[in-house]
Scaffold this motif. Structure first.
Motif, mmCIF file in Angstrom:
data_model
loop_
_atom_site.group_PDB
_atom_site.id
_atom_site.type_symbol
_atom_site.label_atom_id
_atom_site.label_comp_id
_atom_site.label_asym_id
_atom_site.label_seq_id
_atom_site.Cartn_x
_atom_site.Cartn_y
_atom_site.Cartn_z
ATOM 1 N N LEU A 66 35.037 31.527 33.626
ATOM 2 C CA LEU A 66 34.819 32.271 34.838
ATOM 3 C C LEU A 66 35.835 31.847 35.769
ATOM 4 N N ARG A 67 36.418 30.846 35.730
ATOM 5 C CA ARG A 67 37.184 30.341 36.782
ATOM 6 C C ARG A 67 38.431 31.033 37.060
ATOM 7 N N TYR A 68 39.203 31.622 36.133
ATOM 8 C CA TYR A 68 40.290 32.615 36.552
ATOM 9 C C TYR A 68 40.014 33.750 35.851
ATOM 10 N N MET A 69 38.587 34.411 35.852
ATOM 11 C CA MET A 69 38.519 35.578 35.350
ATOM 12 C C MET A 69 39.313 36.826 35.951
ATOM 13 N N GLY A 70 39.107 36.867 37.201
ATOM 14 C CA GLY A 70 39.952 37.884 38.088
ATOM 15 C C GLY A 70 41.536 38.096 37.406
ATOM 16 N N THR A 71 42.371 37.210 37.444
ATOM 17 C CA THR A 71 43.472 36.811 37.183
ATOM 18 C C THR A 71 43.830 37.323 35.660
ATOM 19 N N LEU A 72 42.824 36.706 34.688
ATOM 20 C CA LEU A 72 43.132 37.032 33.142
ATOM 21 C C LEU A 72 42.579 38.463 32.821
ATOM 22 N N ILE A 110 51.986 57.014 38.509
ATOM 23 C CA ILE A 110 52.700 55.947 39.401
ATOM 24 C C ILE A 110 51.391 55.152 39.962
ATOM 25 N N GLN A 111 50.428 55.785 40.588
ATOM 26 C CA GLN A 111 49.233 55.391 41.002
ATOM 27 C C GLN A 111 48.624 54.483 39.849
ATOM 28 N N ASN A 112 48.373 54.829 38.992
ATOM 29 C CA ASN A 112 47.680 54.058 37.876
ATOM 30 C C ASN A 112 48.645 52.946 37.407
ATOM 31 N N LEU A 113 49.894 52.937 37.313
ATOM 32 C CA LEU A 113 50.568 51.905 36.932
ATOM 33 C C LEU A 113 50.802 50.808 38.270
ATOM 34 N N ALA A 114 50.751 51.253 39.327
ATOM 35 C CA ALA A 114 50.576 50.360 40.660
ATOM 36 C C ALA A 114 49.284 49.721 40.642
ATOM 37 N N TRP A 115 48.399 50.441 40.019
ATOM 38 C CA TRP A 115 46.913 49.791 39.902
ATOM 39 C C TRP A 115 46.938 48.706 39.142
ATOM 40 N N GLY A 116 47.512 48.782 38.090
ATOM 41 C CA GLY A 116 47.696 47.947 36.953
ATOM 42 C C GLY A 116 48.419 46.591 37.410
ATOM 43 N N ILE A 117 49.523 46.917 38.042
ATOM 44 C CA ILE A 117 50.515 45.872 38.507
ATOM 45 C C ILE A 117 49.657 45.109 39.730
ATOM 46 N N GLY A 118 49.037 45.639 40.331
ATOM 47 C CA GLY A 118 48.144 45.144 41.660
ATOM 48 C C GLY A 118 46.948 44.314 41.173
ATOM 49 N N GLN A 119 46.434 44.855 39.869
ATOM 50 C CA GLN A 119 45.264 43.977 39.636
ATOM 51 C C GLN A 119 45.451 42.604 39.255
ATOM 52 N N PRO A 120 46.157 41.915 38.539
ATOM 53 C CA PRO A 120 46.336 40.653 38.494
ATOM 54 C C PRO A 120 46.751 39.856 39.797
ATOM 55 N N ILE A 121 47.474 40.643 40.448
ATOM 56 C CA ILE A 121 47.711 40.132 41.737
ATOM 57 C C ILE A 121 46.878 39.766 42.879
ATOM 58 N N PHE A 122 45.877 40.972 43.111
ATOM 59 C CA PHE A 122 44.707 40.846 43.711
ATOM 60 C C PHE A 122 43.729 39.769 43.193
ATOM 61 N N GLY A 123 43.667 39.864 41.852
ATOM 62 C CA GLY A 123 42.839 38.584 41.157
ATOM 63 C C GLY A 123 43.256 37.301 41.538
ATOM 64 N N ALA A 124 44.633 36.848 41.801
ATOM 65 C CA ALA A 124 45.167 35.763 42.201
ATOM 66 C C ALA A 124 44.986 35.596 43.511
ATOM 67 N N ILE A 125 45.278 36.771 44.440
ATOM 68 C CA ILE A 125 44.877 36.369 45.875
ATOM 69 C C ILE A 125 43.286 36.079 46.163
ATOM 70 N N ALA A 126 42.570 36.738 45.434
ATOM 71 C CA ALA A 126 41.083 36.373 45.679
ATOM 72 C C ALA A 126 40.995 34.954 45.168
ATOM 73 N N GLU A 127 41.392 34.414 44.152
ATOM 74 C CA GLU A 127 41.197 33.411 43.689
ATOM 75 C C GLU A 127 41.827 32.091 44.689
ATOM 76 N N LYS A 128 42.992 32.761 45.269
ATOM 77 C CA LYS A 128 43.688 31.594 46.489
ATOM 78 C C LYS A 128 43.183 31.575 47.871
ATOM 79 N N ILE A 129 42.804 32.812 48.410
ATOM 80 C CA ILE A 129 42.333 32.736 49.641
ATOM 81 C C ILE A 129 40.957 33.096 49.784
ATOM 82 N N GLY A 130 40.389 33.718 48.810
ATOM 83 C CA GLY A 130 38.958 34.145 48.735
ATOM 84 C C GLY A 130 38.749 35.647 48.459
ATOM 85 N N ASP A 131 37.495 35.961 48.017
ATOM 86 C CA ASP A 131 37.553 37.460 47.302
ATOM 87 C C ASP A 131 37.047 38.204 48.595
ATOM 88 N N ARG A 132 36.735 38.062 49.732
ATOM 89 C CA ARG A 132 36.388 38.895 50.780
ATOM 90 C C ARG A 132 37.843 39.370 51.463
#
Length: 412
Positions: free
Chosen positions: A346-352, A53-75
């Motif tokens: 590179l623009r949306y690399m985090g989400t892609l 479940i940890q690994n699955l949540a990591w996978g689900i969270g990855q594009p979400i955090f990528g989009a968050i970083a692109e929306k409100i900032g990496d830090r």
């Protein structure tokens, strides 16, 4: 004109520190398998499901955090990830039922997503020049192996002097301390005019319609399956199936006297070997087509895994496997992330890349959970190991048809 960046930038250094600590904690979870199961009398599959479940949540969270970083900032995204990671670890220390551990691993998985490859590699990639990008991505990926080197032995030592609950709390403090590096995480925007004018929804639609994106997505599945199974179950597999370490042998003289300690150190040896393998993969990625390198890596993994399970397990075969598999362990990450950046920008690399990484974590979920499930059913790991051999061979084949050219150039 953008000034040419050096190989080692503050962003790369800070990113390496965050990934190193994040992956040190994650790599140690297999060491908790037996202590927690023994304390509560759980079946092996119960804690295996928590790791899955940890690994699955990591996978689900990855594009979400990528989009968050692109929306409100990496830090801000990294800060949120570290706090979530720490909360999951602390709350897990109070869990006394399988269901509680399994649900709390959702927080841990999301925390890994916010402090792991998807967000960090996107920042590192933007802070790198074109000629350095493949190598800087490899260095950041190798930092994850650095965490794998000291994480399991540190966990084994701490478990010898304190309860597993207190070890979780110590790990929570460690991940929060990485936030001190956030002031260094400043990366410029690195996007072409066409990329700037293209919205996230537009590039996602173009990527989803591209067969190459689907092939990369499918191919990354086996990487997750193999890595997660080995991380979660290999220490226990060695402890139970490996022949004894003989007194007077080199390992015995080095203080590795039990198969249990060999299991912990094997994960560290994989990490050491992978530092060199990942850096070499990054170097090759600047010179050769990444899809062929990825196909070659999956082919070699398949051959090594098949050879290991076909011979009796001894301390020597464990060491040879750890070195061989370790040299290929995370070598797929800089090549896969670099392939995504090369084709889609590179623009949306985090989400892609985060979406691609979700496939990796689907494999991770299956590898961790199925390992425990089939162990409880058959009493060993042989069947689930052969499944890993098969999916590795499949991934080697699906990378070959990938079109390794920029998506914008195809439609130009």
């Amino acid at each position: 004109m953008r000034e040419k960046s050096s190989l080692f930038t503050p962003v790369l250094i800070a990113g390496c520190i965050i990934i190193l600590v994040s992956f040190a904690i994650r790599a140690a979870f297999g060491l908790f398998q037996i202590p927690i199961a023994n304390e509560f009398g759980w079946m092996r599959s119960e804690f295996s499901l928590a790791i899955a479940i940890q690994n699955l949540a990591w996978g689900i969270g990855q594009p979400i955090f990528g989009a968050i970083a692109e929306k409100i900032g990496d830090r801000k995204a990294i800060f949120l990830g570290a706090v979530t990671y720490a909360a999951g670890l602390v709350l897990s220390s109070f869990a006394v039922t399988p269901e509680a551990h399994q649900m709390l691993e959702i927080l841990v998985g999301f925390g890994i997503a916010g402090t792991g490859f998807g967000v960090i590699l996107a920042v590192v990639g933007r802070a790198s020049s074109d000629e350095n990008r493949s190598m800087t991505l490899a260095i950041a990926t190798a930092a994850g192996s650095g965490g794998q080197i000291f994480g399991p032995p540190l966990a084994e030592y701490l478990l010898g002097v304190m309860s597993w609950q207190m070890v979780f709390v110590v790990f929570a403090v460690m991940i929060l301390l990485t936030l001190l590096t956030l002031p260094m995480m400043r990366a410029p925007e690195a996007a072409s005019k066409a990329e700037i004018e293209e919205s996230l929804s537009e590039i996602l639609m173009r990527a989803f319609r591209d067969p190459s994106y689907s092939l990369i997505f499918i191919g990354f599945f086996s990487c997750g399956y193999q890595l997660s199974f080995v991380t979660a179950h290999f220490p226990a597999f060695i402890a139970e199936a490996c022949s004894a370490i003989m007194p007077g042998s080199l390992l015995h003289n080095l203080g590795i006297t039990t198969t249990s300690s060999l299991g912990a150190w094997s994960i560290s040896i994989i990490g050491v070997a992978n530092i060199f393998g990942t850096l070499f993969a990054g170097w090759l990625g600047n010179r050769y087509q990444k899809k062929y390198l990825l196909a070659g890596i999956y082919t070699l993994r398949t051959m090594i895994a098949a050879a290991f399970i076909m011979v009796p397990m001894t301390p020597m075969t464990v060491l040879l496997f750890a070195i061989g598999m370790g040299s290929l362990w995370l070598a797929t990450v800089p090549l896969t992330s670099g392939l995504v950046a090369h084709i889609y920008g590179l623009r949306y690399m985090g989400t892609l890349y985060g979406i691609i990484f979700f496939s990796h974590q689907l494999g991770s979920f299956l590898g961790a959970w199925l390992g425990g499930r089939m162990y409880d059913q058959y009493g060993d790991y042989t069947a689930v190991w052969w499944i890993g051999v098969g999916v590795g061979a499949f991934s080697a084949m699906v990378h070959l048809p990938v079109r390794e050219e920029r998506l914008q150039m195809r439609s130009a």
